[in-house]
Scaffold this motif. Structure first.
Motif, PDB file in Angstrom:
ATOM      1  N   UNK A   5       0.833  -0.956  -0.428  1.00  0.00           N
ATOM      2  CA  UNK A   5      -0.024  -0.133  -0.066  1.00  0.00           C
ATOM      3  C   UNK A   5       0.506   1.479   0.269  1.00  0.00           C
ATOM      4  N   UNK A   6       2.462   0.732   0.147  1.00  0.00           N
ATOM      5  CA  UNK A   6       2.576   2.345   0.564  1.00  0.00           C
ATOM      6  C   UNK A   6       3.937   2.658  -0.914  1.00  0.00           C
ATOM      7  N   UNK A   7       3.952   3.734  -1.409  1.00  0.00           N
ATOM      8  CA  UNK A   7       4.651   3.579  -2.748  1.00  0.00           C
ATOM      9  C   UNK A   7       6.219   3.317  -2.661  1.00  0.00           C
ATOM     10  N   UNK A   8       6.566   3.675  -1.667  1.00  0.00           N
ATOM     11  CA  UNK A   8       7.946   3.767  -1.155  1.00  0.00           C
ATOM     12  C   UNK A   8       8.325   3.334  -1.373  1.00  0.00           C
ATOM     13  N   UNK A   9       7.794   1.490  -0.246  1.00  0.00           N
ATOM     14  CA  UNK A   9       8.496   0.370  -0.025  1.00  0.00           C
ATOM     15  C   UNK A   9       8.285  -0.017  -1.618  1.00  0.00           C
ATOM     16  N   UNK A  10       7.785  -0.451  -2.550  1.00  0.00           N
ATOM     17  CA  UNK A  10       7.711  -1.237  -3.601  1.00  0.00           C
ATOM     18  C   UNK A  10       8.769   0.275  -4.608  1.00  0.00           C
ATOM     19  N   UNK A  11       9.013   1.023  -4.689  1.00  0.00           N
ATOM     20  CA  UNK A  11      10.059   2.232  -4.744  1.00  0.00           C
ATOM     21  C   UNK A  11      11.474   0.683  -4.648  1.00  0.00           C
ATOM     22  N   UNK A  12      11.472   1.320  -3.143  1.00  0.00           N
ATOM     23  CA  UNK A  12      12.594   0.692  -2.393  1.00  0.00           C
ATOM     24  C   UNK A  12      12.284  -0.559  -3.269  1.00  0.00           C
ATOM     25  N   UNK A  13      12.253  -1.782  -3.364  1.00  0.00           N
ATOM     26  CA  UNK A  13      12.181  -3.074  -3.825  1.00  0.00           C
ATOM     27  C   UNK A  13      12.479  -3.509  -5.298  1.00  0.00           C
ATOM     28  N   UNK A  14      12.563  -1.907  -5.561  1.00  0.00           N
ATOM     29  CA  UNK A  14      12.087  -1.767  -7.409  1.00  0.00           C
ATOM     30  C   UNK A  14      14.067  -1.565  -7.376  1.00  0.00           C
ATOM     31  N   UNK A  15      14.516  -0.758  -6.368  1.00  0.00           N
ATOM     32  CA  UNK A  15      15.581   0.154  -6.677  1.00  0.00           C
ATOM     33  C   UNK A  15      16.656  -1.735  -6.575  1.00  0.00           C
ATOM     34  N   UNK A  16      15.973  -2.262  -5.215  1.00  0.00           N
ATOM     35  CA  UNK A  16      17.026  -3.051  -4.877  1.00  0.00           C
ATOM     36  C   UNK A  16      17.144  -3.850  -5.818  1.00  0.00           C
ATOM     37  N   UNK A  17      15.640  -4.823  -6.951  1.00  0.00           N
ATOM     38  CA  UNK A  17      16.343  -5.585  -8.042  1.00  0.00           C
ATOM     39  C   UNK A  17      16.740  -5.001  -8.942  1.00  0.00           C
ATOM     40  N   UNK A  18      17.139  -3.448  -9.605  1.00  0.00           N
ATOM     41  CA  UNK A  18      17.692  -2.912 -10.122  1.00  0.00           C
ATOM     42  C   UNK A  18      19.741  -2.845  -9.656  1.00  0.00           C
ATOM     43  N   UNK A  44      -5.948   5.176  -6.902  1.00  0.00           N
ATOM     44  CA  UNK A  44      -7.016   5.745  -7.774  1.00  0.00           C
ATOM     45  C   UNK A  44      -6.909   7.911  -6.882  1.00  0.00           C
ATOM     46  N   UNK A  45      -6.215   8.589  -8.229  1.00  0.00           N
ATOM     47  CA  UNK A  45      -5.686   9.638  -8.211  1.00  0.00           C
ATOM     48  C   UNK A  45      -6.512  10.813  -7.538  1.00  0.00           C
ATOM     49  N   UNK A  46      -7.750  10.870  -7.822  1.00  0.00           N
ATOM     50  CA  UNK A  46      -9.097  11.684  -7.565  1.00  0.00           C
ATOM     51  C   UNK A  46      -8.995  11.209  -6.001  1.00  0.00           C
ATOM     52  N   UNK A  47      -8.780  10.028  -5.220  1.00  0.00           N
ATOM     53  CA  UNK A  47      -9.011   9.352  -3.191  1.00  0.00           C
ATOM     54  C   UNK A  47      -7.710   9.515  -2.992  1.00  0.00           C
ATOM     55  N   UNK A  48      -7.587   9.411  -1.247  1.00  0.00           N
ATOM     56  CA  UNK A  48      -6.461   9.204  -1.011  1.00  0.00           C
ATOM     57  C   UNK A  48      -6.400   7.700   0.159  1.00  0.00           C
ATOM     58  N   UNK A  49      -6.967   6.355  -1.001  1.00  0.00           N
ATOM     59  CA  UNK A  49      -7.600   5.506  -0.044  1.00  0.00           C
ATOM     60  C   UNK A  49      -6.210   4.889   0.463  1.00  0.00           C
ATOM     61  N   UNK A  50      -5.901   4.154   1.534  1.00  0.00           N
ATOM     62  CA  UNK A  50      -4.528   3.341   1.491  1.00  0.00           C
ATOM     63  C   UNK A  50      -5.368   2.089   1.569  1.00  0.00           C
ATOM     64  N   UNK A  51      -6.238   1.211   2.096  1.00  0.00           N
ATOM     65  CA  UNK A  51      -7.361   0.796   2.498  1.00  0.00           C
ATOM     66  C   UNK A  51      -7.207  -0.412   1.265  1.00  0.00           C
ATOM     67  N   UNK A  52      -8.107  -1.893   1.239  1.00  0.00           N
ATOM     68  CA  UNK A  52      -8.781  -2.656  -0.186  1.00  0.00           C
ATOM     69  C   UNK A  52      -7.471  -2.941  -1.275  1.00  0.00           C
ATOM     70  N   UNK A  53      -8.404  -2.912  -2.424  1.00  0.00           N
ATOM     71  CA  UNK A  53      -7.153  -3.792  -3.662  1.00  0.00           C
ATOM     72  C   UNK A  53      -7.167  -2.575  -3.994  1.00  0.00           C
ATOM     73  N   UNK A  54      -7.915  -1.253  -3.974  1.00  0.00           N
ATOM     74  CA  UNK A  54      -8.073  -0.521  -4.702  1.00  0.00           C
ATOM     75  C   UNK A  54      -6.412   0.938  -4.569  1.00  0.00           C
ATOM     76  N   UNK A  55      -6.385   0.538  -3.126  1.00  0.00           N
ATOM     77  CA  UNK A  55      -5.289   1.750  -3.167  1.00  0.00           C
ATOM     78  C   UNK A  55      -3.684   0.711  -3.787  1.00  0.00           C
ATOM     79  N   UNK A  56      -3.712  -0.811  -3.758  1.00  0.00           N
ATOM     80  CA  UNK A  56      -2.097  -1.649  -3.756  1.00  0.00           C
ATOM     81  C   UNK A  56      -1.985  -0.695  -4.816  1.00  0.00           C
ATOM     82  N   UNK A  57       0.065  -1.012  -4.276  1.00  0.00           N
ATOM     83  CA  UNK A  57       0.853  -0.495  -5.991  1.00  0.00           C
ATOM     84  C   UNK A  57       1.639  -2.382  -5.752  1.00  0.00           C
TER      85      UNK A  57
END
Length: 70
Positions: A4-17, A30-43
């Motif tokens: 759910x946290x973009x920073x964690x995914x970015x760190x993992x991407x850099x680690x893989x790189x 959804x950029x129109x809403x600041x949802x941080x729960x549920x499947x609609x907020x997954x990265x």
């Protein structure tokens, strides 16, 4: 990998790189809403099928390093 946290995914991407494993991020938040729960907020972090085994191993090591720091 999915988070759910973009920073964690970015760190993992850099680690893989750093391990020469290509990856792409798909942000379903959804950029129109600041949802941080549920499947609609997954990265998601995707890797090509031929790199899946190496990526899983590297991400496991990455998670172990994060756990050691905490």
């Amino acid at each position: 990998m999915e988070r759910h946290i973009e920073f964690e995914v970015e760190m993992a991407k850099n680690y893989l790189a750093n391990h020469r494993i290509p990856s792409n991020i798909l942000n379903k938040r959804d950029s129109a809403h600041s949802l941080n729960i549920g499947e609609m907020s997954l990265i998601y972090l995707y890797v090509p099928k031929e790199f899946e085994k190496r990526a899983r191993k590297a991400l496991s090591e990455f998670q172990d390093e994060l756990d050691e720091d905490n």
